[in-house]
Design a protein around this motif. Sequence first.
Motif, PDB file in Angstrom:
ATOM      1  N   ALA A  46      -4.274 -20.232   0.456  1.00 22.48           N
ATOM      2  CA  ALA A  46      -4.844 -21.481   0.958  1.00 22.48           C
ATOM      3  C   ALA A  46      -3.810 -22.279   1.735  1.00 22.48           C
ATOM      4  O   ALA A  46      -4.109 -22.850   2.800  1.00 22.48           O
ATOM      5  N   LEU A  69      -7.992 -29.207  -2.264  1.00 20.39           N
ATOM      6  CA  LEU A  69      -7.857 -27.890  -2.891  1.00 20.39           C
ATOM      7  C   LEU A  69      -7.487 -28.022  -4.363  1.00 20.39           C
ATOM      8  O   LEU A  69      -7.954 -27.233  -5.198  1.00 20.39           O
ATOM      9  N   LEU A  72     -10.699 -28.929  -6.089  1.00 22.36           N
ATOM     10  CA  LEU A  72     -11.538 -27.730  -6.194  1.00 22.36           C
ATOM     11  C   LEU A  72     -11.099 -26.881  -7.384  1.00 22.36           C
ATOM     12  O   LEU A  72     -11.932 -26.433  -8.187  1.00 22.36           O
ATOM     13  N   ILE A  95     -17.735 -24.954  -6.110  1.00 18.56           N
ATOM     14  CA  ILE A  95     -17.578 -24.861  -4.655  1.00 18.56           C
ATOM     15  C   ILE A  95     -18.889 -25.140  -3.930  1.00 18.56           C
ATOM     16  O   ILE A  95     -18.916 -25.883  -2.938  1.00 18.56           O
ATOM     17  N   TYR A 101     -20.137 -26.620  -0.331  1.00 20.51           N
ATOM     18  CA  TYR A 101     -19.834 -25.595   0.666  1.00 20.51           C
ATOM     19  C   TYR A 101     -20.992 -24.621   0.835  1.00 20.51           C
ATOM     20  O   TYR A 101     -21.722 -24.325  -0.113  1.00 20.51           O
ATOM     21  N   LEU A 116      -9.423 -23.710   8.530  1.00 21.74           N
ATOM     22  CA  LEU A 116      -9.675 -24.195   7.173  1.00 21.74           C
ATOM     23  C   LEU A 116      -9.751 -25.713   7.094  1.00 21.74           C
ATOM     24  O   LEU A 116     -10.490 -26.255   6.263  1.00 21.74           O
ATOM     25  N   ILE A 120     -13.084 -27.477   5.522  1.00 20.42           N
ATOM     26  CA  ILE A 120     -13.079 -28.488   4.465  1.00 20.42           C
ATOM     27  C   ILE A 120     -13.779 -29.753   4.933  1.00 20.42           C
ATOM     28  O   ILE A 120     -14.558 -30.371   4.192  1.00 20.42           O
ATOM     29  N   THR A 129     -13.157 -17.565   5.462  1.00 23.76           N
ATOM     30  CA  THR A 129     -12.661 -18.880   5.060  1.00 23.76           C
ATOM     31  C   THR A 129     -13.216 -19.280   3.698  1.00 23.76           C
ATOM     32  O   THR A 129     -12.497 -19.849   2.868  1.00 23.76           O
ATOM     33  N   LEU A 133     -11.293 -20.000  -0.197  1.00 28.10           N
ATOM     34  CA  LEU A 133     -11.549 -21.077  -1.161  1.00 28.10           C
ATOM     35  C   LEU A 133     -11.902 -20.511  -2.539  1.00 28.10           C
ATOM     36  O   LEU A 133     -11.427 -21.016  -3.569  1.00 28.10           O
ATOM     37  N   HIS A 136      -8.741 -19.160  -4.070  1.00 27.81           N
ATOM     38  CA  HIS A 136      -7.891 -20.262  -4.511  1.00 27.81           C
ATOM     39  C   HIS A 136      -8.378 -20.822  -5.851  1.00 27.81           C
ATOM     40  O   HIS A 136      -7.583 -21.024  -6.778  1.00 27.81           O
TER      41      HIS A 136
END
Length: 295
Positions: A46, A69, A72, A95, A101, A116, A120, A129, A133, A136
């Motif tokens: 990320a 992030l 998240l 997410i 998302y 990215l 976001i 992409t 996420l 991550h």
Amino acid sequence: MSEDQPEGEAARDGDAGREGDVMGRAEAEARLALLGREPDAALDLAEAALLLAALDRPRVGLERYRAHLGELARLVGEPPAPTLEARAQALNRAIRERLGYDGDSQTYDDPQNANLLRVIDRRRGIPVTLAILYLHGARAQGWEAHALRFPGHVLIRLDAGPRRLILDPFNAGQVLDAAGLRALVKSIGGGEAELTPEHTLPLTNREVLLRLQNNIKLRRIQANRLEEGLATLESMLLLAPADWSLWAEAAALHQRLENLGAAALALGQVIALAPSPALREEAERQRSLLRQRLN
């Protein structure tokens, strides 16, 4: 504003991120070059993707994106998820449901979907992409998670001992069994396409990042924006400086742009790095022709 959004997340236009940790292109490139020297397992996907995105948005600060992030990852981990099924649900809940998302099926080729920072901002992306996420969020919990070598559509796999679960981050985080994988490969490759064992092998972290940048590079070259395509290719070389095939591609682009000296230098890297004598000999032949033109 959703109660699950950290303060400031309501402002999804990237211009809201100009405060804090603003870096120019040169600084982003320097940080990426440092990451390029890291062992693959040590690469933070990320963070590297944020730095790549910052190359195209150099006046945007990264602090709020890093904070997002972190949020998240926190949401994925609450409550704990002991089973693979619970982990898949935790990723989708955090997410998709809480942060909003989704795969951008309406404007799939929009270049913002491969940046990215803009993913976001917009909460929309393409498979690679969104996979970053998901990876991550999973890895922040210490879960074993991999992107897969699926053709044209990055999937992720969660592992726990001998058990595995494959998710499609682009399509609602759907869990895919063998039949679902076969249907997906045919929808992408046509009715004659078949699922092979190689399709569910893991990608390295570098390969995930190169896939991300390759989306941007190909679109720029197809639009005849060769200088921009070359800049994207050079960002890929920062992360994979030992990849001879990227140097060969750089040499070809430099030649198209009549950057003959730079093309010769790139061919020198091919000669140093290519795995076979035939490839090295061909690169040497091309470099000799370029040097004749330069003289």
